[in-house]
Design an enzyme around this catalytic site. Structure first.
Site, PDB file in Angstrom:
ATOM      1  N   HIS A 134      -4.137   0.145   4.692  1.00 28.60           N
ATOM      2  CA  HIS A 134      -5.435  -0.524   4.808  1.00 28.60           C
ATOM      3  C   HIS A 134      -6.558   0.463   5.101  1.00 28.60           C
ATOM      4  O   HIS A 134      -7.710   0.211   4.754  1.00 28.60           O
ATOM      5  CB  HIS A 134      -5.361  -1.676   5.788  1.00 28.60           C
ATOM      6  CG  HIS A 134      -4.638  -2.835   5.171  1.00 28.60           C
ATOM      7  ND1 HIS A 134      -5.241  -3.666   4.262  1.00 28.60           N
ATOM      8  CD2 HIS A 134      -3.357  -3.228   5.247  1.00 28.60           C
ATOM      9  CE1 HIS A 134      -4.366  -4.548   3.818  1.00 28.60           C
ATOM     10  NE2 HIS A 134      -3.212  -4.306   4.414  1.00 28.60           N
TER      11      HIS A 134
ATOM     12  N   GLU B  64       3.237 -10.738  -5.154  1.00 24.93           N
ATOM     13  CA  GLU B  64       3.378  -9.472  -4.419  1.00 24.93           C
ATOM     14  C   GLU B  64       4.739  -9.354  -3.734  1.00 24.93           C
ATOM     15  O   GLU B  64       5.059  -8.333  -3.148  1.00 24.93           O
ATOM     16  CB  GLU B  64       2.247  -9.297  -3.413  1.00 24.93           C
ATOM     17  CG  GLU B  64       2.047 -10.421  -2.435  1.00 24.93           C
ATOM     18  CD  GLU B  64       0.832 -10.206  -1.533  1.00 24.93           C
ATOM     19  OE1 GLU B  64       0.323  -9.077  -1.441  1.00 24.93           O
ATOM     20  OE2 GLU B  64       0.422 -11.188  -0.886  1.00 24.93           O
TER      21      GLU B  64
ATOM     22  N   ASP C  43       1.606  -4.551  -2.292  1.00 30.46           N
ATOM     23  CA  ASP C  43       2.808  -5.030  -1.619  1.00 30.46           C
ATOM     24  C   ASP C  43       4.000  -5.113  -2.563  1.00 30.46           C
ATOM     25  O   ASP C  43       5.134  -4.875  -2.154  1.00 30.46           O
ATOM     26  CB  ASP C  43       2.549  -6.395  -0.979  1.00 30.46           C
ATOM     27  CG  ASP C  43       1.822  -6.233   0.345  1.00 30.46           C
ATOM     28  OD1 ASP C  43       2.282  -5.419   1.158  1.00 30.46           O
ATOM     29  OD2 ASP C  43       0.788  -6.891   0.558  1.00 30.46           O
TER      30      ASP C  43
ATOM     31  N   CYS D  67      -4.924  -7.645  -8.550  1.00 29.46           N
ATOM     32  CA  CYS D  67      -5.923  -7.243  -7.546  1.00 29.46           C
ATOM     33  C   CYS D  67      -5.390  -6.115  -6.664  1.00 29.46           C
ATOM     34  O   CYS D  67      -6.064  -5.666  -5.753  1.00 29.46           O
ATOM     35  CB  CYS D  67      -6.356  -8.437  -6.700  1.00 29.46           C
ATOM     36  SG  CYS D  67      -5.000  -9.207  -5.829  1.00 29.46           S
TER      37      CYS D  67
END
Ligand code: PEP
Ligand code: MG
Length: 602
Positions: A211, A453, A477, A524
């Site tokens: 992140h 994901e 992921d 995405c």
């Protein structure tokens, strides 16, 4: 063009030192070149809690302490090895002293004895013992002893961090040209950062889709992660260069190096200017095939820049920032106002709003999570929302209300079964009924999509697609779960391979099965914004690319410069050549892209 990290960017090969400057190699995770001043973020541990234990808790507490000591020791050993290979034995010697201290009975045994005798928690006993040592050293009138007191404090912080894992946000006081240098940047660290506050990031830990990496792209600043020990060699106030295109960081650069990087910085800026001219044009291939090219949004003030980068709507709106780094949970009204602001700003395009995806490494301080051994496999995403209907309902109510002000689609994260989709639909029905009863303006129907994901979802796309309106592939992921490679772990970053044949098969199958069910399929995950992947994904039939605004113009340029047939051929070749490893696929794509897009190579 942002190039993928060399797979063998190993610890001992990743540094060199000449003329006083230190060059480090890591993973380039956000493009661009930043030159600025080191702002060293050291994670403070905050006040130490004092807690009385029951006798039955003593053994567990001792084990918790010994585990924290062992982890700290291991960390010190790794650091020592890295620093020794870059700076020589002299620079590394300090870590020997640290390791020795953590083997010293006057520290370790004294703490376990204290826990047992005083029935007090490990943090308290350990901090007190370290403070006593520190006080003794400080009272001696000797430079050597004073330095030793600094070591004691450092070790204390390190162990307390492992005992408690918490950190304080010190980012409010950043100087103007700061480059943030730290061991690890978590979502809570960066949640309060705003655009323009920092020029770049350089971190010891982290992978391409951690992140922290996503946050750097959201802030539009260059970043290199996985540098192993940049936080140990950079001093506050040092000049530092962060090359987020090639994964290089230079600490205390020579004048010659500075000049070279300034020249490259200018070239990169000129490329950006020419790409921005595409702003108002559609993402259409030379032979007229349109794809959706939208933006991933992580922070509130990114919305203002969307028009500038040429995004047609938001393909992934991560709602987590509304919960992270907040004193309390957001109310329905706050969420509604924020969602309304976003849809109104993006109009006439739409917003794909992802429901709360916390858990994993995103743990807002306001929400209590159970202790989990594997948080990324635990109470995360939709699983968390189904466990906490109060939080989920509040968010869904705000979304349905905001739908009055513009087109919103809902995206569910971490779906692994149809049961979860059905449970979410049931929540939506109930929330709609509630709002109707309360006569609150809202929309009753919204398109509902799911993230693909989790490998189970990719493998059962046909079943899931029957009850969904669209799919969005979350490669960040999907790669982590399918290859069993932690997305944030720099030790195995070379194994995190979006181009692995297994991943390409999952993507292709998802696209084909989604199309067969009559719905569109987007992506995405960060792979959608990797220029190296553009032709392959386009050729596989992906309908929508949702990417960080910082890379969007480059992706649009690629799409607009090719014929769809050409992209299909690239995908067919990749298949036909039966490439068996990620390296082979990457080499092939790099060759194609370098020939076809030399202007993107800075
Ligand atoms: C993904 O997993 O690809 C994704 C887009 O979600 P996040 O990075 O927020 O987990
Ligand atoms: Mg995800």
């Amino acid at each position: 063009m942002q190039t993928s990290p060399a797979p063998d960017a190993g610890a001992d090969k990743n540094s060199s030192s000449s003329g006083g400057e230190i060059r480090l190699r890591g993973l380039p995770v956000s493009p661009g070149i930043a030159i600025g001043t080191v702002y060293l973020l050291v994670h403070e541990t905050g006040p130490v809690e004092r807690r009385k234990l029951k006798p039955s808790e003593v053994d567990k507490e001792k084990r918790r302490f010994l585990k924290a000591v062992e982890t700290a020791r291991k960390e010190i050993r790794d650091l020592r090895q890295h620093v020794a290979s870059a700076l020589g034995e002299e620079g590394a010697g300090i870590f020997d002293a640290h390791e020795m201290l953590l083997s010293d009975p006057a520290v370790v045994e004294a703490t376990t004895r204290g826990i047992e005798r005083e029935l007090l928690n490990a943090d308290h006993v350990f901090a007190r013992i370290m403070q006593e040592h520190e006080k003794q050293l400080l009272s001696a009138d000797s430079d050597v002893f004073q330095q030793r007191a600094v070591d004691i404090r450092d070790i204390k912080r390190r162990v307390l961090r492992h005992l408690r894992g918490d950190r304080r946000n010190a980012l409010a006081r950043l100087p103007k040209d700061a480059i943030l240098v730290t061991r690890e940047l978590t979502p809570s660290d960066t949640a309060s950062l705003e655009k323009g506050q920092v020029l770049g990031f350089a971190t010891d830990l982290g992978g391409k889709t951690s992140h922290a990496a996503i946050m750097a792209r959201a802030l539009g600043v260059p970043a290199v992660v996985g540098l192993h020990y940049v936080s140990a060699v950079a001093q506050p106030g040092d000049t530092i260069i962060v090359d987020g295109l090639h994964g290089e960081v230079v600490v205390r650069p020579t004048e010659k190096t500075l000049q070279e990087f300034r020249r490259r910085q200018k070239r990169y800026a000129a490329l950006g200017t020419s790409l921005r001219k595409l702003r108002t044009l559609p993402a259409r291939t030379l032979d007229g095939k349109d794809v959706e090219l939208s933006a991933n949004i992580e922070l509130p003030d990114e919305i203002e820049n969307l028009g500038r980068c040429g995004a047609h709507g938001i393909g992934l709106y991560r709602t987590e920032y509304l919960y992270l780094a907040k004193e309390q949970l957001p109310s329905e009204e706050e969420l509604y106002q924020e969602f309304r602001r976003v849809v109104e700003a993006v109009a006439p395009y739409g917003v794909i709003l992802r429901t709360l995806d916390i858990g994993g490494d995103k743990r807002p301080p306001t929400i209590e999570f159970p202790e989990e051994n594997n948080p990324f496999l635990g109470l995360r995403g939709v699983r968390f929302c189904l466990e906490r209907p109060d939080i989920f309902r509040t968010q869904l109510r705000a979304i349905l209300r905001a739908g009055v002000h513009g087109p919103i689609k809902i995206l569910l994260p971490m779906i692994s079964s149809l049961t979860e989709v059905r449970q979410c639909r049931q929540f939506l029905r109930e929330v709609d009924e509630e709002l109707t009863r309360e006569r609150i303006p809202h929309v009753s129907e919204m398109e509902l999509g799911i993230m693909i994901e989790v490998p189970a979802a990719a493998l059962s796309t046909d079943l899931l697609a029957r009850e969904c309106d669209f799919l969005s592939i979350g490669t960040n992921d999907l790669v982590q779960y399918a290859l069993a490679v932690d997305r944030g772990n720099e030790h195995i970053a070379h194994l995190y391979q979006p181009f692995a044949p297994a991943i390409l098969r999952l993507i292709k199958q998802t696209i084909d099965l989604g199309h067969r069910a009559g719905i569109w399929v987007g992506m995405c995950g960060e792979m959608a914004g990797d220029p190296l992947a553009s032709l392959l994904l386009l050729g596989m039939g992906l309908d929508e690319f949702s990417v960080s605004p910082i890379v969007l113009p480059e992706i649009k340029h690629i799409i607009r410069s090719v014929r769809f047939e050409e992209a299909e051929q690239v995908a067919r070749w990749a298949w036909a050549m039966e490439m068996a490893t990620a390296e082979e696929v990457e080499d092939f794509l790099r060759e194609v892209m370098t020939k076809r897009f030399p202007e993107l190579m800075v």
